[in-house]
Design a protein around this motif. Structure first.
Motif, PDB file in Angstrom:
ATOM      1  N   GLY A 182       0.840  -1.181   0.098  1.00 38.59           N
ATOM      2  CA  GLY A 182       0.023  -0.043  -0.095  1.00 38.59           C
ATOM      3  C   GLY A 182       0.893   1.376   0.119  1.00 38.59           C
ATOM      4  O   GLY A 182       0.566   2.242   0.662  1.00 38.59           O
ATOM      5  N   MET A 183       2.060   1.326  -0.670  1.00 40.83           N
ATOM      6  CA  MET A 183       2.931   2.348  -0.785  1.00 40.83           C
ATOM      7  C   MET A 183       3.722   2.177  -1.969  1.00 40.83           C
ATOM      8  O   MET A 183       3.948   1.260  -2.597  1.00 40.83           O
ATOM      9  CB  MET A 183       3.671   2.704   0.497  1.00 40.83           C
ATOM     10  CG  MET A 183       4.757   1.218   0.539  1.00 40.83           C
ATOM     11  SD  MET A 183       5.538   1.491   2.180  1.00 40.83           S
ATOM     12  CE  MET A 183       7.184   1.006   1.515  1.00 40.83           C
ATOM     13  N   ASP A 184       4.275   3.395  -2.601  1.00 40.66           N
ATOM     14  CA  ASP A 184       4.900   3.272  -3.912  1.00 40.66           C
ATOM     15  C   ASP A 184       6.218   2.860  -3.403  1.00 40.66           C
ATOM     16  O   ASP A 184       7.194   3.230  -2.561  1.00 40.66           O
ATOM     17  CB  ASP A 184       4.992   4.703  -4.512  1.00 40.66           C
ATOM     18  CG  ASP A 184       3.659   5.148  -5.021  1.00 40.66           C
ATOM     19  OD1 ASP A 184       2.913   4.219  -5.443  1.00 40.66           O
ATOM     20  OD2 ASP A 184       3.500   6.312  -5.258  1.00 40.66           O
ATOM     21  N   VAL A 185       6.781   1.750  -4.120  1.00 43.98           N
ATOM     22  CA  VAL A 185       7.985   1.259  -4.159  1.00 43.98           C
ATOM     23  C   VAL A 185       8.757   1.374  -5.711  1.00 43.98           C
ATOM     24  O   VAL A 185       7.927   1.094  -6.553  1.00 43.98           O
ATOM     25  CB  VAL A 185       8.142  -0.262  -3.868  1.00 43.98           C
ATOM     26  CG1 VAL A 185       9.427  -0.734  -3.965  1.00 43.98           C
ATOM     27  CG2 VAL A 185       7.054  -0.342  -2.691  1.00 43.98           C
ATOM     28  N   GLU A 186       9.840   1.990  -5.687  1.00 44.84           N
ATOM     29  CA  GLU A 186      10.434   2.608  -7.068  1.00 44.84           C
ATOM     30  C   GLU A 186      11.637   2.019  -7.300  1.00 44.84           C
ATOM     31  O   GLU A 186      12.392   2.103  -8.460  1.00 44.84           O
ATOM     32  CB  GLU A 186      10.492   3.984  -7.252  1.00 44.84           C
ATOM     33  CG  GLU A 186       9.200   4.749  -6.870  1.00 44.84           C
ATOM     34  CD  GLU A 186       9.379   6.165  -6.809  1.00 44.84           C
ATOM     35  OE1 GLU A 186      10.495   6.689  -6.362  1.00 44.84           O
ATOM     36  OE2 GLU A 186       8.278   6.969  -7.130  1.00 44.84           O
ATOM     37  N   GLU A 187      12.453   0.821  -6.497  1.00 44.80           N
ATOM     38  CA  GLU A 187      13.641   0.208  -6.842  1.00 44.80           C
ATOM     39  C   GLU A 187      13.577  -1.150  -6.113  1.00 44.80           C
ATOM     40  O   GLU A 187      12.712  -1.206  -5.026  1.00 44.80           O
ATOM     41  CB  GLU A 187      14.674   1.075  -6.326  1.00 44.80           C
ATOM     42  CG  GLU A 187      14.669   1.418  -5.008  1.00 44.80           C
ATOM     43  CD  GLU A 187      15.881   2.123  -4.473  1.00 44.80           C
ATOM     44  OE1 GLU A 187      16.966   2.008  -5.163  1.00 44.80           O
ATOM     45  OE2 GLU A 187      15.959   2.434  -3.054  1.00 44.80           O
ATOM     46  N   ILE A 188      14.467  -1.997  -6.658  1.00 41.89           N
ATOM     47  CA  ILE A 188      14.308  -3.495  -6.329  1.00 41.89           C
ATOM     48  C   ILE A 188      15.141  -3.312  -4.669  1.00 41.89           C
ATOM     49  O   ILE A 188      16.457  -3.038  -4.681  1.00 41.89           O
ATOM     50  CB  ILE A 188      15.112  -4.389  -7.102  1.00 41.89           C
ATOM     51  CG1 ILE A 188      14.189  -4.605  -8.366  1.00 41.89           C
ATOM     52  CG2 ILE A 188      15.160  -5.697  -6.332  1.00 41.89           C
ATOM     53  CD1 ILE A 188      12.971  -4.876  -8.372  1.00 41.89           C
ATOM     54  N   ASN A 189      14.517  -3.233  -3.639  1.00 44.14           N
ATOM     55  CA  ASN A 189      15.022  -3.045  -2.384  1.00 44.14           C
ATOM     56  C   ASN A 189      14.572  -4.192  -1.377  1.00 44.14           C
ATOM     57  O   ASN A 189      14.109  -5.050  -1.787  1.00 44.14           O
ATOM     58  CB  ASN A 189      14.648  -1.598  -1.722  1.00 44.14           C
ATOM     59  CG  ASN A 189      13.111  -1.269  -1.837  1.00 44.14           C
ATOM     60  OD1 ASN A 189      12.528  -2.584  -1.802  1.00 44.14           O
ATOM     61  ND2 ASN A 189      12.907  -0.263  -1.600  1.00 44.14           N
ATOM     62  N   ASP A 190      14.988  -4.062  -0.279  1.00 39.04           N
ATOM     63  CA  ASP A 190      14.619  -4.857   0.804  1.00 39.04           C
ATOM     64  C   ASP A 190      13.290  -5.139   0.967  1.00 39.04           C
ATOM     65  O   ASP A 190      12.754  -6.419   1.180  1.00 39.04           O
ATOM     66  CB  ASP A 190      14.997  -4.730   2.293  1.00 39.04           C
ATOM     67  CG  ASP A 190      16.452  -4.730   2.369  1.00 39.04           C
ATOM     68  OD1 ASP A 190      17.223  -5.319   1.342  1.00 39.04           O
ATOM     69  OD2 ASP A 190      17.112  -4.161   3.227  1.00 39.04           O
ATOM     70  N   ASP A 191      12.290  -4.201   0.588  1.00 41.83           N
ATOM     71  CA  ASP A 191      11.044  -4.499   0.775  1.00 41.83           C
ATOM     72  C   ASP A 191      10.371  -5.324  -0.394  1.00 41.83           C
ATOM     73  O   ASP A 191       9.635  -6.206  -0.196  1.00 41.83           O
ATOM     74  CB  ASP A 191       9.983  -3.000   0.795  1.00 41.83           C
ATOM     75  CG  ASP A 191      10.200  -2.279   2.030  1.00 41.83           C
ATOM     76  OD1 ASP A 191      10.345  -2.882   3.032  1.00 41.83           O
ATOM     77  OD2 ASP A 191       9.969  -0.828   1.753  1.00 41.83           O
ATOM     78  N   VAL A 192      11.016  -5.208  -1.874  1.00 37.38           N
ATOM     79  CA  VAL A 192      10.468  -6.029  -2.591  1.00 37.38           C
ATOM     80  C   VAL A 192      11.001  -7.550  -2.336  1.00 37.38           C
ATOM     81  O   VAL A 192      10.350  -8.538  -2.727  1.00 37.38           O
ATOM     82  CB  VAL A 192      11.311  -5.408  -3.825  1.00 37.38           C
ATOM     83  CG1 VAL A 192      10.835  -6.412  -5.216  1.00 37.38           C
ATOM     84  CG2 VAL A 192      10.697  -3.965  -4.194  1.00 37.38           C
ATOM     85  N   ARG A 193      12.234  -7.364  -1.972  1.00 37.05           N
ATOM     86  CA  ARG A 193      12.818  -8.954  -1.823  1.00 37.05           C
ATOM     87  C   ARG A 193      11.988  -9.641  -0.777  1.00 37.05           C
ATOM     88  O   ARG A 193      11.682 -10.835  -0.723  1.00 37.05           O
ATOM     89  CB  ARG A 193      14.495  -8.817  -1.195  1.00 37.05           C
ATOM     90  CG  ARG A 193      15.422  -8.528  -2.540  1.00 37.05           C
ATOM     91  CD  ARG A 193      16.833  -8.685  -2.104  1.00 37.05           C
ATOM     92  NE  ARG A 193      17.157  -7.132  -1.431  1.00 37.05           N
ATOM     93  CZ  ARG A 193      17.543  -6.227  -1.839  1.00 37.05           C
ATOM     94  NH1 ARG A 193      17.829  -6.427  -3.410  1.00 37.05           N
ATOM     95  NH2 ARG A 193      17.830  -5.199  -1.522  1.00 37.05           N
TER      96      ARG A 193
END
Lengths: 125, 151
Positions: B72-83
């Motif tokens: 429920g928030m914008d994620v703009e790069e492959i980071n720990d949240d994406v992993r």
């Protein structure tokens, strides 16, 4: 009056999702504490007043079953109710969790309505 | 119900209820996942009566959309949240597949999930396995779910 809840999951994503589901379910909490495994959860329970714990099972360092076992051995926290939130909802593992004091289980994936249905009656006692 | 149908059912349920994103199967089983480009793979191992790996291969740009919707928030790069989000998708898929392969998930253990991301890599088994590779589509793009089971 609100409650204090502890969310135990090695996935920060899942901790956020569970927290969001609690809010969407309209369940009131004064504080939402988080821990990434059973060991860290025990540390929170040593320091904070927690009314209910929602815990994953499959975690590094100390998994949910070992957490329940260790918690049951500590008199000052053994009565704090724990609900398991996990993909691991087979009868065997849930029965083992219940034998160690877990009071219920929520299967992943879940909706806010499911969380409300399972936790609501317990929190409104 | 055959395994591929169950994988489709489980994937749709997870995306609908947890990711808040509509997803549908996108054609028949694939023979191989091929070379994965600018992709992140979440995977979890199965051991016991059924041995293998469950993986989800998501192109980076689709993974950003999925993680943004999941959190429920914008994620703009492959980071720990994406992993972490992709690992958790693998974990939920693995846990549900485990319960399909074995009554109540009995006699199958899951590893902890892990991820790999890169510009170009192959994902293949080194032993003889049954392969179930299913393509899915979302409004943000496509991804694959792959189950390798030791014969």
């Amino acid at each position: 009056m609100g409650h204090n809840v502890l969310l135990v999951d090695d996935s920060s994503t899942m901790r956020k999702i569970v927290g969001r589901s609690l809010r969407q379910a309209g369940l009131e909490f004064d504080n939402i504490y988080e821990a990434a495994d059973g060991l860290l959860a025990l540390e929170v329970l040593e320091k904070e007043s927690v009314d209910i714990v929602l815990s994953d099972i499959n975690m590094p360092n100390m998994d949910g079953i070992s957490f329940l076992r260790e918690k049951a051995n500590r008199a000052h926290m053994k009565e704090i109710p724990v609900f398991m939130i996990s993909t691991e909802t087979g009868d065997d593992i849930i029965n083992e969790a219940k034998a160690l004091g877990a009071v219920g289980a929520i299967k992943k994936p879940f909706t806010a309505d499911m969380v409300s249905e399972i936790l609501g009656p317990f929190l409104h006692k | 119900m055959i395994i591929s149908d169950k994988i489709i059912e489980t994937t749709i349920e997870i995306f609908t209820t947890m990711v808040m994103m509509e997803v549908s199967a996108d054609g028949p089983l694939l023979v191989k996942s091929g070379t994965l480009c600018d992709t992140i793979t979440g995977m979890i191992g199965l051991a016991g009566t059924h041995k293998g790996v469950l993986a989800i291969h998501i192109p980076h740009y689709v993974a950003l959309a999925i993680t943004s919707s999941f959190l429920g928030m914008d994620v703009e790069e492959i980071n720990d949240d994406v992993r972490d989000a992709v690992g958790e998708l693998a974990n939920m898929l693995g846990g549900n597949i485990k319960n399909i392969l074995s009554e109540n998930g009995r006699d199958i253990e899951l590893s902890l999930p892990s991820t790999v991301a890169g510009h170009e890599y192959d994902f293949s088994a080194t032993t003889d396995v049954d392969l179930f590779i299913l393509p899915f589509k979302t409004s943000a793009g496509n991804f694959m779910v792959e189950l390798q089971l030791e014969k």
